[in-house]
Design an enzyme around this catalytic site. Structure first.
Site, PDB file in Angstrom:
ATOM      1  N   SER A 172       2.166  14.028 -14.894  1.00  0.00           N
ATOM      2  CA  SER A 172       1.046  14.005 -15.841  1.00  0.00           C
ATOM      3  C   SER A 172       1.040  15.331 -16.595  1.00  0.00           C
ATOM      4  CB  SER A 172      -0.275  13.851 -15.076  1.00  0.00           C
ATOM      5  OG  SER A 172      -1.405  14.137 -15.881  1.00  0.00           O
ATOM      6  N   TYR A 193      -6.755  16.088  -8.574  1.00  0.00           N
ATOM      7  CA  TYR A 193      -5.768  15.247  -9.271  1.00  0.00           C
ATOM      8  C   TYR A 193      -4.646  16.116  -9.824  1.00  0.00           C
ATOM      9  CZ  TYR A 193      -3.742  12.282 -12.909  1.00  0.00           C
ATOM     10  OH  TYR A 193      -2.867  11.587 -13.709  1.00  0.00           O
ATOM     11  N   ASP A 224       0.870  -1.170   0.000  1.00  0.00           N
ATOM     12  CA  ASP A 224       0.000   0.000   0.000  1.00  0.00           C
ATOM     13  C   ASP A 224       0.910   1.223   0.000  1.00  0.00           C
ATOM     14  OD1 ASP A 224      -1.723   2.090   0.443  1.00  0.00           O
ATOM     15  OD2 ASP A 224      -2.589   1.287   2.294  1.00  0.00           O
ATOM     16  N   LYS A 226      -0.476  16.168  -8.938  1.00  0.00           N
ATOM     17  CA  LYS A 226       0.594  16.012  -9.925  1.00  0.00           C
ATOM     18  C   LYS A 226       1.519  17.231  -9.957  1.00  0.00           C
ATOM     19  CE  LYS A 226      -0.468  11.868 -11.112  1.00  0.00           C
ATOM     20  NZ  LYS A 226       0.435  10.749 -10.774  1.00  0.00           N
TER      21      LYS A 226
END
Length: 261
Positions: free
Chosen positions: A144, A157, A64, A161
């Protein structure tokens, strides 16, 4: 056949599928032995089985990445199993399709713990091992296009990034004196299980057919097609190999021409 990573060992998080799987297979093709740290041990073991058919050593362990102790322990196990490592790829991450007004504390905590925490703990574990063993290793993180331009309905999100870019730059400066390089890769629209999930959510939200959102995202790519995981893996192989030895602190786009910044 050239094997630029012969004799090297790479640890990759989240390599049971998608981009991570493609990276694992490409680095094995280039001569590296591979350890996969993934929450889904069954998928990880399937990829390791492919790697072993290529004549490379492989190791998989359930991990994890959002749990610092779990990730550090997994890196230690992989190091022991494969007699050290030279490359750490913090690839594991999740997407989140939510307008900012809809983000709840649990949503915020989950994606931050995985996308930021998983990279930070991976950087820590790798750097500590490299410094202790005197290895001029490579740390490679998953960013990203959303690390270069914030995207609507991908707001948190995107923030995670951007954080990966910041961690990459900071770590590159902290560890340069040890000969450790730290870089990231910034994919665009990639045909993976993650994008299939995003596409389903957007189809339900916007009332369009499944597949339309993916096609719309890909329509603006200069090279005329969405990315494959192998496209990204080829660039990560460059970051993992000797040709990138003088590169550090960077998060280049590998998106086929979506952003020009």
């Amino acid at each position: 056949m050239s094997t630029p990573l012969a004799g090297k060992v790479a640890i990759i998080t989240g390599a049971g599928q998608g981009i991570g799987r493609a990276i694992a297979l490409r680095l094995a093709k280039d001569g590296a032995d591979i350890a996969i740290l993934d929450l889904n041990i069954e998928k990880a073991q399937m990829v390791i089985a492919e790697i072993e058919t290529m004549g490379r050593r492989g190791y998989a362990t359930s991990t994890d990445v959002s749990d610092r102790d779990s990730l550090h322990a997994a890196v230690e196990r992989a190091e022991k199993e494969l007699n050290g490592f030279d490359i750490m790829i913090n690839n594991a991450g999740i997407a989140q399709v939510l307008p900012l007004l809809d983000v709840k504390p649990a949503d915020f905590e989950k994606i931050n713990n995985i996308n930021i925490g998983g990279v930070l703990w991976g950087i820590q574990a790798a750097a500590a091992s490299f410094i202790k063993r005197g290895v001029k290793g490579k740390i490679i993180n998953a960013a990203s296009i959303s690390a270069h331009k914030g995207q609507p309905i991908f707001g948190v999100y995107s923030a995670t990034k951007f954080a990966v870019r910041g961690l990459t730059q900071a770590a590159a400066q902290e560890y340069a004196r040890y000969g450790i390089t730290v870089n990231a890769y910034s994919p665009g629209t990639v045909g993976t299980e993650m994008w299939e999930q995003i596409d389903r959510i957007m189809a339900e939200r916007d009332g369009v057919a499944i597949g339309d959102s993916f096609k719309n995202q890909a329509s603006g790519i200069a090279l005329g097609r969405p990315s494959t995981p192998e496209d990204v893996a080829g660039f990560v192989a460059y970051l993992a190999g000797p040709d990138s030895d003088y590169m550090t602190g960077q998060s280049p786009l590998i998106d086929g021409g979506m952003l020009f910044i």
